[in-house]
Design a protein around this motif. Structure first.
Motif, short mmCIF file in Angstrom:
data_model
loop_
_atom_site.label_atom_id
_atom_site.label_comp_id
_atom_site.label_asym_id
_atom_site.label_seq_id
_atom_site.Cartn_x
_atom_site.Cartn_y
_atom_site.Cartn_z
N ALA A 16 45.21 78.42 94.28
CA ALA A 16 44.21 78.16 95.31
C ALA A 16 44.82 78.39 96.68
CB ALA A 16 43.65 76.75 95.19
N GLY A 17 45.52 79.51 96.84
CA GLY A 17 46.02 79.90 98.14
C GLY A 17 47.26 79.17 98.60
N MET A 18 48.01 78.57 97.66
CA MET A 18 49.24 77.83 97.99
C MET A 18 48.96 76.62 98.87
SD MET A 18 51.83 78.64 96.33
CE MET A 18 52.68 77.33 97.16
N ILE A 19 47.76 76.08 98.80
CA ILE A 19 47.43 74.90 99.59
C ILE A 19 48.22 73.70 99.10
CG2 ILE A 19 45.45 74.29 98.12
CD1 ILE A 19 44.03 73.35 100.71
N MET B 276 59.77 81.63 86.41
CA MET B 276 58.73 82.11 87.34
C MET B 276 57.36 81.71 86.82
SD MET B 276 58.24 83.89 90.15
CE MET B 276 59.68 84.94 90.34
N ILE B 277 56.53 81.14 87.68
CA ILE B 277 55.19 80.74 87.33
C ILE B 277 54.22 81.68 88.03
CG2 ILE B 277 53.46 78.92 87.50
CD1 ILE B 277 55.69 76.92 87.40
N ARG B 278 53.32 82.28 87.28
CA ARG B 278 52.32 83.16 87.85
C ARG B 278 51.16 82.31 88.38
NH1 ARG B 278 54.30 88.29 88.51
NH2 ARG B 278 55.61 88.84 86.76
N SER B 279 50.79 82.54 89.63
CA SER B 279 49.81 81.66 90.25
C SER B 279 48.41 81.84 89.68
CB SER B 279 49.78 81.89 91.76
OG SER B 279 49.39 83.20 92.05
N ARG B 280 48.15 82.91 88.93
CA ARG B 280 46.81 83.10 88.37
C ARG B 280 46.60 82.27 87.10
NH1 ARG B 280 44.06 87.47 90.63
NH2 ARG B 280 45.33 88.77 91.98
N GLU B 281 47.63 81.67 86.56
CA GLU B 281 47.48 80.88 85.36
C GLU B 281 46.65 79.64 85.64
OE1 GLU B 281 51.34 79.96 84.00
OE2 GLU B 281 51.81 81.99 83.35
N ARG B 282 45.74 79.29 84.71
CA ARG B 282 44.91 78.12 84.84
C ARG B 282 44.84 77.40 83.50
NH1 ARG B 282 40.68 78.27 89.17
NH2 ARG B 282 41.36 79.82 90.66
N ILE B 283 44.58 76.12 83.58
CA ILE B 283 44.38 75.32 82.38
C ILE B 283 42.98 74.74 82.45
CG2 ILE B 283 45.15 73.32 81.07
CD1 ILE B 283 47.92 73.74 82.25
N SER B 284 42.12 75.08 81.47
CA SER B 284 40.75 74.56 81.40
C SER B 284 40.00 74.80 82.72
CB SER B 284 40.76 73.06 81.07
OG SER B 284 41.43 72.83 79.85
N GLY B 285 40.24 75.95 83.35
CA GLY B 285 39.52 76.30 84.56
C GLY B 285 40.02 75.64 85.82
N VAL B 286 41.05 74.78 85.73
CA VAL B 286 41.59 74.07 86.88
C VAL B 286 42.91 74.73 87.28
CG1 VAL B 286 42.44 71.88 87.74
CG2 VAL B 286 40.52 71.93 86.14
N PRO B 287 43.10 75.08 88.55
CA PRO B 287 44.36 75.71 88.94
C PRO B 287 45.55 74.80 88.65
CG PRO B 287 42.72 75.86 90.70
CD PRO B 287 42.17 74.93 89.68
N GLY C 19 46.82 85.26 94.62
CA GLY C 19 47.81 86.30 94.33
C GLY C 19 49.26 85.94 94.56
N TRP C 20 49.61 84.66 94.62
CA TRP C 20 50.98 84.26 94.92
C TRP C 20 51.86 84.25 93.67
CZ3 TRP C 20 52.45 83.28 99.95
CH2 TRP C 20 51.40 83.14 100.88
N ARG C 21 53.11 84.72 93.82
CA ARG C 21 54.14 84.57 92.79
C ARG C 21 55.03 83.40 93.20
NH1 ARG C 21 55.33 89.66 94.31
NH2 ARG C 21 57.52 89.08 94.55
N VAL C 22 55.32 82.52 92.26
CA VAL C 22 55.95 81.25 92.61
C VAL C 22 57.15 80.97 91.72
CG1 VAL C 22 55.58 78.76 92.82
CG2 VAL C 22 53.73 80.34 93.37
N ALA C 23 58.21 80.46 92.34
CA ALA C 23 59.35 79.90 91.61
C ALA C 23 59.69 78.57 92.27
CB ALA C 23 60.56 80.84 91.67
N HIS C 24 60.15 77.58 91.47
CA HIS C 24 60.42 76.28 92.07
C HIS C 24 61.44 75.50 91.26
CE1 HIS C 24 58.17 73.69 89.17
NE2 HIS C 24 57.53 74.83 88.94
N SER C 25 62.04 74.54 91.94
CA SER C 25 62.91 73.55 91.32
C SER C 25 62.27 72.19 91.55
CB SER C 25 64.31 73.61 91.95
OG SER C 25 64.25 73.23 93.31
N ALA C 26 63.02 71.12 91.36
CA ALA C 26 62.44 69.79 91.50
C ALA C 26 61.99 69.49 92.92
CB ALA C 26 63.45 68.74 91.05
N HIS C 27 62.69 70.04 93.93
CA HIS C 27 62.30 69.71 95.31
C HIS C 27 62.22 70.93 96.23
CE1 HIS C 27 66.71 69.73 95.68
NE2 HIS C 27 66.55 69.90 96.97
N GLU C 28 62.22 72.15 95.66
CA GLU C 28 62.06 73.35 96.46
C GLU C 28 61.09 74.32 95.77
OE1 GLU C 28 65.93 74.98 97.12
OE2 GLU C 28 66.41 73.54 98.70
#
Length: 303
Positions: free
Chosen positions: A32-35, A1-12, A113-122
């Motif tokens: 950034a809103g799941m854009i 599970m990847i938390r959507s609030r995580e950022r690296i060097s200020g970049v989403p 505020g999105w919670r995200v899970a993903h695989s290679a193509h989903e």
């Protein structure tokens, strides 16, 4: 599970899906809103970039494929009534307005505020629409889920609204911007299904008039569009084609309305699936999710 609030060097952080059957990729930014910021193959980009991600995050200026939630496009005033509930939008968190002061595109632009899970193509993204800041503008608690899948040269987007108590008005949409790289706009051919045209005034709001819109296949050329439609049938296909490429948008289930937006000066066109016409939250004419989840589907095929 990847938390959507995580950022690296200020970049989403970004998530890139890869089509197992081709070199097509789709990139999303959960923080950034799941854009969706890219739909590309071998360096050819099929999404209109407009002012870029930074302008979307800071000013809500749309690009790529943003979700417009909980209403799509403009409202004709800064309040609305649902049953016995009157909602005042002035000063509510996340509400942005256009140059005429009309509340525009809901409140989820760049929402982190999105919670995200993903695989290679989903990819699955979940937003608990239950917090005070979100409920201030749309006081109908629910869980919003997006499921994206990239396979067979098609990006599929399924959106589910699961009410948590009161019935939820369904007035949202998506705003995909498309371009055909390397092909002049004058050579693009636009295809639409038969539907009903809803003319808008100089503020971009429906006038209340309507007229039949026959199935259409003509060069986009320098044509400017900012037009609303309803009576779009399930399974309807919109497309642009040129230079041996075709981008096809299929309205699966739940999107009886659409907006076509093509500024004459930009090499792009937006083909927008909508759960209800523009301003439906104030004028009526929308469905509700009441007691059971409601799911909506559209897809984009690049060939």
């Amino acid at each position: 599970m990847i938390r959507s609030r995580e950022r690296i060097s200020g970049v989403p952080n970004t998530i890139t899906l890869r089509d197992p059957s081709s070199a097509l990729t789709a990139t999303f930014v959960p923080g950034a809103g799941m854009i969706a910021t890219s739909l590309a193959e071998h360096g050819a980009e099929f999404l209109g970039q407009r002012r870029g991600l930074e302008a979307y995050v800071t000013d809500g200026k749309t690009m790529g494929i943003p979700i417009l939630y909980p209403w799509a496009n403009r409202l004709s005033g800064d309040d609305y009534v649902v049953g016995a509930t009157t909602v005042q939008l002035a000063g509510a968190p996340g509400v942005r307005t256009d140059a005429n002061g009309a509340p525009m595109h809901g409140v989820l632009a760049a929402h982190p505020g999105w919670r995200v899970a993903h695989s290679a193509h989903e990819l699955t993204a979940v937003l608990e629409y239950t917090t005070p800041d979100l409920l201030a503008a749309f006081p109908f608690p629910h869980v919003l889920t997006q499921r994206m899948r990239l396979a067979d040269r098609t990006l599929s987007v399924a959106t589910t609204v699961d009410p948590q108590g009161a019935a939820v008005p369904l007035c949202f949409g998506y705003h995909p911007y498309f371009t055909i790289p390397g092909v002049p706009r004058a050579q693009w051919v636009l295809n639409t299904p038969a539907m009903r045209h809803l003319p808008v005034d100089d503020r971009g709001l429906p006038t209340g008039a309507h007229a039949p819109w026959p199935a259409f296949s003509e060069p986009l050329a320098d044509r400017a569009l900012d037009d609303g439609f309803d009576q779009v049938p399930d399974g309807a296909v919109f497309a642009i084609a040129g230079g041996g490429r075709r981008i096809e948008v299929r309205f699966g289930t739940g999107y009886p309305a659409a907006q076509l937006f093509a500024p004459a000066t930009d090499d792009l066109i937006a083909i927008e699936p909508m759960a209800a016409p523009t301003d439906a939250l104030r004028q009526g004419g929308y469905r509700v999710a009441d007691g059971a989840p409601a799911t909506f589907e559209f897809s984009i095929t690049v060939s």
